[in-house]
Motif scaffolding. Sequence first.
Motif, PDB file in Angstrom:
ATOM      1  N   LEU A 174       0.708  -1.696  -0.100  1.00  0.00           N
ATOM      2  CA  LEU A 174      -0.419  -0.129   0.347  1.00  0.00           C
ATOM      3  C   LEU A 174       0.559   1.617   0.242  1.00  0.00           C
ATOM      4  N   GLY A 175       2.047   0.696   0.200  1.00  0.00           N
ATOM      5  CA  GLY A 175       3.032   2.270   0.363  1.00  0.00           C
ATOM      6  C   GLY A 175       2.385   3.026   1.550  1.00  0.00           C
ATOM      7  N   LEU A 176       3.223   3.952   1.050  1.00  0.00           N
ATOM      8  CA  LEU A 176       3.642   5.587   1.777  1.00  0.00           C
ATOM      9  C   LEU A 176       2.462   6.425   1.598  1.00  0.00           C
ATOM     10  N   ALA A 177       2.307   7.175   2.224  1.00  0.00           N
ATOM     11  CA  ALA A 177       1.322   8.253   2.128  1.00  0.00           C
ATOM     12  C   ALA A 177       0.845   8.534   1.783  1.00  0.00           C
ATOM     13  N   HIS A 178       1.610   9.764   1.436  1.00  0.00           N
ATOM     14  CA  HIS A 178       2.319  10.452  -0.345  1.00  0.00           C
ATOM     15  C   HIS A 178       1.812   9.283  -1.346  1.00  0.00           C
ATOM     16  N   GLU A 179       1.858   8.587  -1.382  1.00  0.00           N
ATOM     17  CA  GLU A 179       1.408   7.521  -2.853  1.00  0.00           C
ATOM     18  C   GLU A 179      -0.284   7.105  -2.647  1.00  0.00           C
ATOM     19  N   ARG A 180      -0.003   6.374  -1.843  1.00  0.00           N
ATOM     20  CA  ARG A 180      -1.587   6.492  -1.717  1.00  0.00           C
ATOM     21  C   ARG A 180      -2.280   7.690  -1.729  1.00  0.00           C
ATOM     22  N   ALA A 181      -2.117   8.640  -1.355  1.00  0.00           N
ATOM     23  CA  ALA A 181      -3.062  10.511  -1.346  1.00  0.00           C
ATOM     24  C   ALA A 181      -2.887  10.197  -3.603  1.00  0.00           C
ATOM     25  N   ARG A 226     -10.922  -3.992 -11.937  1.00  0.00           N
ATOM     26  CA  ARG A 226      -9.558  -4.692 -12.514  1.00  0.00           C
ATOM     27  C   ARG A 226      -9.293  -3.360 -12.546  1.00  0.00           C
ATOM     28  N   ASN A 227     -10.006  -3.023 -14.148  1.00  0.00           N
ATOM     29  CA  ASN A 227      -9.351  -2.107 -15.017  1.00  0.00           C
ATOM     30  C   ASN A 227      -8.666  -0.637 -13.794  1.00  0.00           C
ATOM     31  N   ALA A 228      -9.523  -0.560 -12.619  1.00  0.00           N
ATOM     32  CA  ALA A 228      -8.787   0.621 -12.247  1.00  0.00           C
ATOM     33  C   ALA A 228      -7.135   0.838 -12.278  1.00  0.00           C
ATOM     34  N   PRO A 229      -7.087   2.608 -11.277  1.00  0.00           N
ATOM     35  CA  PRO A 229      -5.023   2.032 -11.239  1.00  0.00           C
ATOM     36  C   PRO A 229      -5.203   1.634 -10.276  1.00  0.00           C
ATOM     37  N   LYS A 230      -3.576   0.892 -10.675  1.00  0.00           N
ATOM     38  CA  LYS A 230      -3.444  -0.147  -9.383  1.00  0.00           C
ATOM     39  C   LYS A 230      -2.164   1.365  -8.642  1.00  0.00           C
ATOM     40  N   LEU A 231      -2.150   0.881  -7.251  1.00  0.00           N
ATOM     41  CA  LEU A 231      -1.703   1.602  -6.186  1.00  0.00           C
ATOM     42  C   LEU A 231       0.193   0.909  -6.446  1.00  0.00           C
ATOM     43  N   ILE A 232      -0.512   0.612  -6.562  1.00  0.00           N
ATOM     44  CA  ILE A 232       1.706  -0.645  -7.223  1.00  0.00           C
ATOM     45  C   ILE A 232       2.605   0.385  -8.111  1.00  0.00           C
ATOM     46  N   ASP A 233       1.755   1.131  -9.619  1.00  0.00           N
ATOM     47  CA  ASP A 233       2.164   1.567 -10.031  1.00  0.00           C
ATOM     48  C   ASP A 233       2.450   3.229  -9.350  1.00  0.00           C
ATOM     49  N   PHE A 234       1.799   4.060  -8.628  1.00  0.00           N
ATOM     50  CA  PHE A 234       2.881   5.347  -8.296  1.00  0.00           C
ATOM     51  C   PHE A 234       3.574   4.600  -6.563  1.00  0.00           C
ATOM     52  N   GLY A 236       6.920   4.832  -4.985  1.00  0.00           N
ATOM     53  CA  GLY A 236       8.431   4.987  -5.064  1.00  0.00           C
ATOM     54  C   GLY A 236       9.361   3.835  -4.581  1.00  0.00           C
ATOM     55  N   ALA A 237      10.202   4.739  -5.132  1.00  0.00           N
ATOM     56  CA  ALA A 237      11.989   3.678  -4.421  1.00  0.00           C
ATOM     57  C   ALA A 237      11.771   3.087  -3.333  1.00  0.00           C
ATOM     58  N   GLU A 238      11.972   4.493  -2.659  1.00  0.00           N
ATOM     59  CA  GLU A 238      11.743   3.568  -0.879  1.00  0.00           C
ATOM     60  C   GLU A 238      10.617   2.110  -0.637  1.00  0.00           C
ATOM     61  N   SER A 239       9.274   2.336  -0.993  1.00  0.00           N
ATOM     62  CA  SER A 239       8.329   1.235  -1.397  1.00  0.00           C
ATOM     63  C   SER A 239       8.495   0.593  -1.918  1.00  0.00           C
ATOM     64  N   LEU A 240       9.047   0.471  -2.779  1.00  0.00           N
ATOM     65  CA  LEU A 240       9.529  -0.738  -4.097  1.00  0.00           C
ATOM     66  C   LEU A 240      10.204  -1.658  -3.475  1.00  0.00           C
ATOM     67  N   GLY A 245      12.535  -6.054  -1.194  1.00  0.00           N
ATOM     68  CA  GLY A 245      13.088  -7.386  -0.248  1.00  0.00           C
ATOM     69  C   GLY A 245      12.271  -8.340   0.270  1.00  0.00           C
ATOM     70  N   LEU A 246      11.297  -8.485   0.477  1.00  0.00           N
ATOM     71  CA  LEU A 246       9.948  -8.992   1.702  1.00  0.00           C
ATOM     72  C   LEU A 246       9.801  -9.970   0.210  1.00  0.00           C
ATOM     73  N   GLN A 247       9.327  -9.568  -0.844  1.00  0.00           N
ATOM     74  CA  GLN A 247       9.330 -10.753  -2.427  1.00  0.00           C
ATOM     75  C   GLN A 247      10.911 -11.795  -2.124  1.00  0.00           C
ATOM     76  N   ARG A 248      11.842 -11.185  -1.727  1.00  0.00           N
ATOM     77  CA  ARG A 248      13.316 -11.646  -2.412  1.00  0.00           C
ATOM     78  C   ARG A 248      13.326 -13.652  -0.854  1.00  0.00           C
ATOM     79  N   ILE A 249      12.883 -12.847   0.120  1.00  0.00           N
ATOM     80  CA  ILE A 249      13.515 -13.425   1.478  1.00  0.00           C
ATOM     81  C   ILE A 249      12.175 -14.553   1.618  1.00  0.00           C
ATOM     82  N   LEU A 250      10.436 -14.431   0.329  1.00  0.00           N
ATOM     83  CA  LEU A 250      10.246 -15.296   0.618  1.00  0.00           C
ATOM     84  C   LEU A 250      10.030 -16.519  -0.394  1.00  0.00           C
ATOM     85  N   LYS A 251      10.994 -15.877  -1.738  1.00  0.00           N
ATOM     86  CA  LYS A 251      11.111 -16.786  -2.560  1.00  0.00           C
ATOM     87  C   LYS A 251      12.632 -17.586  -2.109  1.00  0.00           C
ATOM     88  N   ALA A 252      13.333 -17.116  -0.947  1.00  0.00           N
ATOM     89  CA  ALA A 252      14.546 -17.473  -0.766  1.00  0.00           C
ATOM     90  C   ALA A 252      14.416 -18.609   0.089  1.00  0.00           C
TER      91      ALA A 252
END
Length: 446
Positions: A174-181, A226-234, A236-240, A245-252
């Motif tokens: 869900l990112g950070l507050a300004h990204e959700r805004a 399904r066709n709504a704007p996706k939050l993940i596209d908003f 920033g670098a810190e949230s991504l 990092g979470l995905q890497r640990i889960l995959k490992a």
Amino acid sequence: MTEQKKKLEKLSGVKGMNDVLPQDAQLWEFFESTVKSMLRSYGYQNIRTPIVEHTQLFTRGIGEVTDIVEKEMYSFTDALNGENLTLRPENTAAVVRSAIEHNLLYDGPKRLWYVGPMFRHERPQRGRYRQFHQVGVEAIGFAGPDADAEIILMCQRLWDDLGLAGIKLEINSLGLAHERAAHRVELIAYLEQHQDALDEDAKRRLYTNPLRVLDTKNPALQDIARNAPKLIDFLGAESLAHFEGLQRILKANNIPFTINPRLVRGLDYYNLTVFEWITDKLGAQGTVAAGGRYDPLIEQLGGKPTAACGWAMGVERILELLKEEQLVPEEEGCDVYVVHQGDAARDQAFIIAERLRDTGLDVILHCSADGAMASFKSQMKRADASGAAYAVILGDDEIANGTVGVKPLRDVGAAGAKSEQQTVAAEDLTEFLINAMVASSDDETD
């Protein structure tokens, strides 16, 4: 009495607030012991909060425009002092309140867990009740994706320990507050273009909590969501970086997952990681555990800015899954059932039962149902039905001779046949029973 007593009306429990009956208690105990063992292995400490909190805790913590606060809370005014109080609908806000109030974080981060009843006023259905029970964890003071990964790994370990398969993990950020805004502006504009097609629930949420529209269960709105704007596209670098990092640990750690961009959760305090463990074996109520990161909440409730994450799981839903998968443990009987006949034998039976319990054995002592002395035959039926491994028998002859009878009630030995009743000196009973149980256990493992 010449006048017939007036028949009293039979009282029933409140709908959706269920009794846990003795025949179900073993499954609850199996789950609770399994989850407590798992939590202990990760270094989590137990915390217990009251079931009643000030209503403001939940309106401020969960969010005033959430379904829980708007429609589901059991709230009331205390008749003594006029306080607005609520039966807790969830426990994260209460744990955070307790941590702030008692300065639990002064010496560093805390790993906490809880278990207990929660209350929501909604229509009861399978696995979803007005009084329900949750187990949850809160990792407070941990900012990195490693804490998010750890609490997810805990769930996977629990599924493995319980023998449950097929529970799938969905994650999102869900990112950070300004990204959700920024996303909120685009999302509202998009939904306004489809306003005529929105149902009443979506229209109500359009300007108050538009993210929840994406989580709609209405089949008619699935294409719009399904066709709504996706939050993940908003993001920033810190949230991504946190999400990657979470995905890497889960995959490992070989934890399969699906990224679900429509996963938003229903509470306002979430940010960054959110996740759900879901199953298709419980009908519409498919989420068995859910959680994520809630960094803003502690400051929101009056504490210093502190990172945190956690999850909660519905106990009743997990128990339904265990039943569905036929993973219900066999009911365990006691070790010894003591039967007796005569006043002197009854008095001695109490002494013997207490001595056996002193050694750690589980003992049921026969007590009369109607005040009358039951026959040996009747008592032995009760002994066999109890699941006990052995019956210890006392009568006038045993009292006179300083002995007891010992009869195996279950199959023993490699041949799987019941042994005959034996006469044992009363003073040797404890040693005899322990040796017999050890021998029987050895036979089962050979």
